[in-house]
Design a protein around this motif. Structure first.
Motif, mmCIF file in Angstrom:
data_model
loop_
_atom_site.group_PDB
_atom_site.id
_atom_site.type_symbol
_atom_site.label_atom_id
_atom_site.label_comp_id
_atom_site.label_asym_id
_atom_site.label_seq_id
_atom_site.Cartn_x
_atom_site.Cartn_y
_atom_site.Cartn_z
ATOM 1 N N VAL A 37 0.460 4.297 -3.536
ATOM 2 C CA VAL A 37 0.202 2.847 -3.588
ATOM 3 C C VAL A 37 0.418 2.240 -2.196
ATOM 4 O O VAL A 37 -0.413 1.476 -1.699
ATOM 5 C CB VAL A 37 1.133 2.155 -4.619
ATOM 6 C CG1 VAL A 37 0.992 0.642 -4.531
ATOM 7 C CG2 VAL A 37 0.813 2.643 -6.032
ATOM 8 N N ARG A 38 1.516 2.623 -1.563
ATOM 9 C CA ARG A 38 1.790 2.096 -0.214
ATOM 10 C C ARG A 38 0.727 2.558 0.777
ATOM 11 O O ARG A 38 0.305 1.802 1.646
ATOM 12 C CB ARG A 38 3.158 2.563 0.276
ATOM 13 C CG ARG A 38 4.304 1.939 -0.485
ATOM 14 C CD ARG A 38 5.641 2.323 0.142
ATOM 15 N NE ARG A 38 6.739 1.738 -0.602
ATOM 16 C CZ ARG A 38 7.533 2.436 -1.421
ATOM 17 N NH1 ARG A 38 7.371 3.731 -1.570
ATOM 18 N NH2 ARG A 38 8.493 1.820 -2.085
ATOM 19 N N GLY A 39 0.295 3.805 0.644
ATOM 20 C CA GLY A 39 -0.733 4.335 1.550
ATOM 21 C C GLY A 39 -2.023 3.530 1.450
ATOM 22 O O GLY A 39 -2.661 3.228 2.458
ATOM 23 N N ALA A 40 -2.387 3.182 0.197
ATOM 24 C CA ALA A 40 -3.627 2.425 0.017
ATOM 25 C C ALA A 40 -3.486 1.008 0.565
ATOM 26 O O ALA A 40 -4.401 0.474 1.188
ATOM 27 C CB ALA A 40 -4.014 2.394 -1.467
ATOM 28 N N THR A 80 -7.524 8.673 -11.000
ATOM 29 C CA THR A 80 -6.835 8.490 -12.287
ATOM 30 C C THR A 80 -5.349 8.200 -12.051
ATOM 31 O O THR A 80 -4.768 7.271 -12.610
ATOM 32 C CB THR A 80 -6.949 9.772 -13.139
ATOM 33 O OG1 THR A 80 -8.317 10.182 -13.129
ATOM 34 C CG2 THR A 80 -6.484 9.537 -14.548
ATOM 35 N N TRP A 81 -4.772 8.987 -11.230
ATOM 36 C CA TRP A 81 -3.382 8.897 -10.820
ATOM 37 C C TRP A 81 -3.013 7.524 -10.268
ATOM 38 O O TRP A 81 -2.049 6.917 -10.673
ATOM 39 C CB TRP A 81 -3.341 9.829 -9.620
ATOM 40 C CG TRP A 81 -2.340 10.883 -9.522
ATOM 41 C CD1 TRP A 81 -2.096 11.910 -10.359
ATOM 42 C CD2 TRP A 81 -1.481 11.032 -8.399
ATOM 43 N NE1 TRP A 81 -1.150 12.713 -9.820
ATOM 44 C CE2 TRP A 81 -0.745 12.196 -8.633
ATOM 45 C CE3 TRP A 81 -1.267 10.305 -7.225
ATOM 46 C CZ2 TRP A 81 0.203 12.652 -7.719
ATOM 47 C CZ3 TRP A 81 -0.341 10.756 -6.343
ATOM 48 C CH2 TRP A 81 0.392 11.931 -6.597
ATOM 49 N N LEU A 82 -3.790 7.070 -9.308
ATOM 50 C CA LEU A 82 -3.453 5.809 -8.656
ATOM 51 C C LEU A 82 -3.632 4.645 -9.623
ATOM 52 O O LEU A 82 -2.797 3.750 -9.695
ATOM 53 C CB LEU A 82 -4.299 5.584 -7.403
ATOM 54 C CG LEU A 82 -3.832 4.356 -6.617
ATOM 55 C CD1 LEU A 82 -2.557 4.654 -5.835
ATOM 56 C CD2 LEU A 82 -4.889 3.838 -5.664
ATOM 57 N N ARG A 83 -4.731 4.722 -10.394
ATOM 58 C CA ARG A 83 -4.951 3.650 -11.366
ATOM 59 C C ARG A 83 -3.798 3.563 -12.354
ATOM 60 O O ARG A 83 -3.326 2.476 -12.671
ATOM 61 C CB ARG A 83 -6.249 3.901 -12.125
ATOM 62 C CG ARG A 83 -7.467 3.352 -11.413
ATOM 63 C CD ARG A 83 -8.685 3.641 -12.235
ATOM 64 N NE ARG A 83 -9.778 2.777 -11.837
ATOM 65 C CZ ARG A 83 -10.386 1.926 -12.673
ATOM 66 N NH1 ARG A 83 -10.033 1.857 -13.936
ATOM 67 N NH2 ARG A 83 -11.362 1.177 -12.228
ATOM 68 N N ARG A 84 -3.357 4.728 -12.846
ATOM 69 C CA ARG A 84 -2.215 4.725 -13.777
ATOM 70 C C ARG A 84 -0.982 4.137 -13.113
ATOM 71 O O ARG A 84 -0.249 3.357 -13.720
ATOM 72 C CB ARG A 84 -1.908 6.149 -14.247
ATOM 73 C CG ARG A 84 -2.789 6.533 -15.388
ATOM 74 C CD ARG A 84 -2.171 7.636 -16.234
ATOM 75 N NE ARG A 84 -3.255 8.306 -16.915
ATOM 76 C CZ ARG A 84 -3.532 9.592 -16.803
ATOM 77 N NH1 ARG A 84 -2.747 10.384 -16.080
ATOM 78 N NH2 ARG A 84 -4.562 10.100 -17.415
ATOM 79 N N SER A 85 -0.755 4.535 -11.891
ATOM 80 C CA SER A 85 0.430 4.010 -11.196
ATOM 81 C C SER A 85 0.352 2.493 -11.080
ATOM 82 O O SER A 85 1.351 1.791 -11.275
ATOM 83 C CB SER A 85 0.548 4.601 -9.792
ATOM 84 O OG SER A 85 0.417 5.998 -9.842
ATOM 85 N N LEU A 86 -0.838 2.009 -10.743
ATOM 86 C CA LEU A 86 -1.007 0.569 -10.573
ATOM 87 C C LEU A 86 -0.780 -0.167 -11.889
ATOM 88 O O LEU A 86 -0.126 -1.205 -11.928
ATOM 89 C CB LEU A 86 -2.402 0.261 -10.021
ATOM 90 C CG LEU A 86 -2.630 0.698 -8.567
ATOM 91 C CD1 LEU A 86 -4.110 0.638 -8.207
ATOM 92 C CD2 LEU A 86 -1.813 -0.171 -7.617
ATOM 93 N N LEU A 87 -1.319 0.421 -12.979
ATOM 94 C CA LEU A 87 -1.151 -0.250 -14.264
ATOM 95 C C LEU A 87 0.307 -0.206 -14.721
ATOM 96 O O LEU A 87 0.797 -1.177 -15.308
ATOM 97 C CB LEU A 87 -2.099 0.336 -15.321
ATOM 98 C CG LEU A 87 -3.597 0.072 -15.030
ATOM 99 C CD1 LEU A 87 -4.491 0.767 -16.043
ATOM 100 C CD2 LEU A 87 -3.910 -1.433 -14.989
ATOM 101 N N SER A 88 1.022 0.882 -14.415
ATOM 102 C CA SER A 88 2.457 0.868 -14.781
ATOM 103 C C SER A 88 3.202 -0.159 -13.963
ATOM 104 O O SER A 88 4.131 -0.798 -14.452
ATOM 105 C CB SER A 88 3.169 2.221 -14.590
ATOM 106 O OG SER A 88 2.308 3.250 -14.347
#
Lengths: 180, 228
Positions: free
Chosen positions: A139-142, A165-173
């Motif tokens: 998330v920080r990298g993006a 998929t990974w990043l989207r899940r992280s963002l939604l959490s």
């Protein structure tokens, strides 16, 4: 540190071309925005140039601030981060711009929403803690490095689709955590 | 705010990716089109901007910038304006001119076909009454400065000389303009960065140009350089 109401007032005056207000806004906010530029660009000279350009934008766009519904710092940080990322990408030869003049008039977040902003910084720090380290790093990298999905997939050694998929899940959490 | 039951996880993810700049250009464009029509999606974009800005608030330490940065911003936004208003361009130029001489060898030739390279700086150099209008574009990489005469001519027995005025520096001659429609000048490498925010001015001079290396005649036209 100027209060949120002070900053709102200053931006409103800057929108009316008030130069004294512009200088006051610069002195109250430039250290934070310079920090953002340094974090993104990782180069002092370039961060100084970016900061100049950012405040030129702030002067010209102040009249449009109120329609974003953002708190002053959210607005300023967003302008700064997007500009710095655009510079970073230009350095890498990528051309797309993050800073289109998009219509964002939105009646939804009112004064109450603005007032929450300060507490939100503390809460997001806690919510990032809840994410696995690598996910928070993505998330920080993006956000801070303007990393693309391809960059992130390479960095974390996963296929591109998995990365998405990974990043989207992280963002939604993250969003869930913030709304708890 | 921002936990809106009426936005799907997919759209929320898309909004976040848009804010982060992760979407390929075509998808970003498609999303921008949707934003025009969908207030809920717009609110979600704002919601993500806010969440990420909060992350920057939490994680980025403030660093006071060097004081020169503020001065540069103010100069960039206000100086050209103010100077012009206060003294009128003629006296301003004359005042600067006494500060020193700047003789500069520039290679001038006229004509030359457009090469289609995107220039990096441009200025509209015009007289107040628009009797003389020139359009100048500088390609920073090649140093090619093309000056196109859109209105007005050179008076018989006189010359028009082009000056670069960067901030409060002494005007630097960029050469005498051709009487033809187009003049092309190759600007030396060292001068090219000075074009940012500078003023280009044209003065009336004897046929061979200013004898002193500084503007001697009336200022016929001027304009501010902008980045393009």
């Amino acid at each position: 540190m100027a209060s949120q109401a002070d900053l709102e007032q200053l931006i409103a005056q800057v929108a009316l071309q008030d130069r004294a207000a512009f200088r006051a806004l610069f002195s109250a906010t430039s250290a934070k925005l310079f920090g953002v530029c340094l974090r993104v660009l990782n180069d002092r000279a370039e961060a100084e140039d970016a900061l100049q350009e950012i405040y030129v934008k702030v002067w010209h766009r102040a009249a449009r601030y109120s329609v974003t519904g953002h708190s002053p710092m959210t607005w300023l940080i967003t302008v700064a981060r997007n500009h710095a990322i655009d510079r970073l990408r230009a350095r890498k030869g990528r051309v797309e711009t993050l800073d289109p003049e998009m219509p964002l008039a939105d009646p939804a977040p009112g004064p109450e929403a603005r007032a929450v902003a300060a507490g939100e910084a503390a809460r997001i720090a806690a919510c990032l803690e809840e994410l696995e380290d690598t996910r928070a790093a993505a998330v920080r990298g993006a956000y801070f490095e303007g990393a693309s999905y391809a960059d992130l997939a390479a960095r974390f050694e996963v296929p591109l689709n998995t990365m998405r998929t990974w990043l989207r899940r992280s963002l939604l959490s993250l969003k869930d955590c913030l709304s708890r | 705010m921002s936990d809106r039951p009426d936005i799907s996880p997919d759209d929320s993810g898309l909004a976040a990716e848009y804010v982060l700049g992760l979407l390929p250009e075509a998808e970003a464009r498609a999303l921008r089109t949707r934003l025009e029509a969908e207030p809920v999606l717009r609110a979600e974009v704002l919601g993500w901007e806010k969440r990420f800005a909060a992350m920057a608030e939490a994680e980025v330490d403030p660093v006071p910038p060097p004081s020169a940065v503020e001065a540069q911003v103010l100069a960039r936004l206000f100086r050209a304006d103010e100077t012009r208003r206060r003294m009128g361009i003629r006296r301003w130029l004359a005042g600067l001119a006494v500060a020193g001489f700047a003789a500069l060898a520039v290679l001038i030739y006229t004509g030359g076909p457009e090469r289609g390279i995107a220039p990096d700086f441009a200025a509209r150099i015009a007289a107040e009454d628009e009797t003389l209008v020139l359009a100048a574009t500088l390609d920073v990489e090649t140093g090619r400065l093309a000056v196109l005469r859109e209105a007005g001519a050179v008076a018989a027995g006189r010359a028009q000389e082009l000056w670069l005025i960067a901030g409060e520096a002494t005007p630097v001659s960029l050469g005498v303009l051709s009487t033809d429609a187009e003049t092309e000048v190759i600007v030396p490498q060292a001068l090219r960065p000075l074009f940012a925010g500078a003023v280009l001015a044209v003065s009336d001079e004897p046929p061979t140009g200013s004898p002193t290396g500084a503007p001697t005649g009336d200022v016929l036209a001027f304009g501010t350089v902008s980045e393009i």
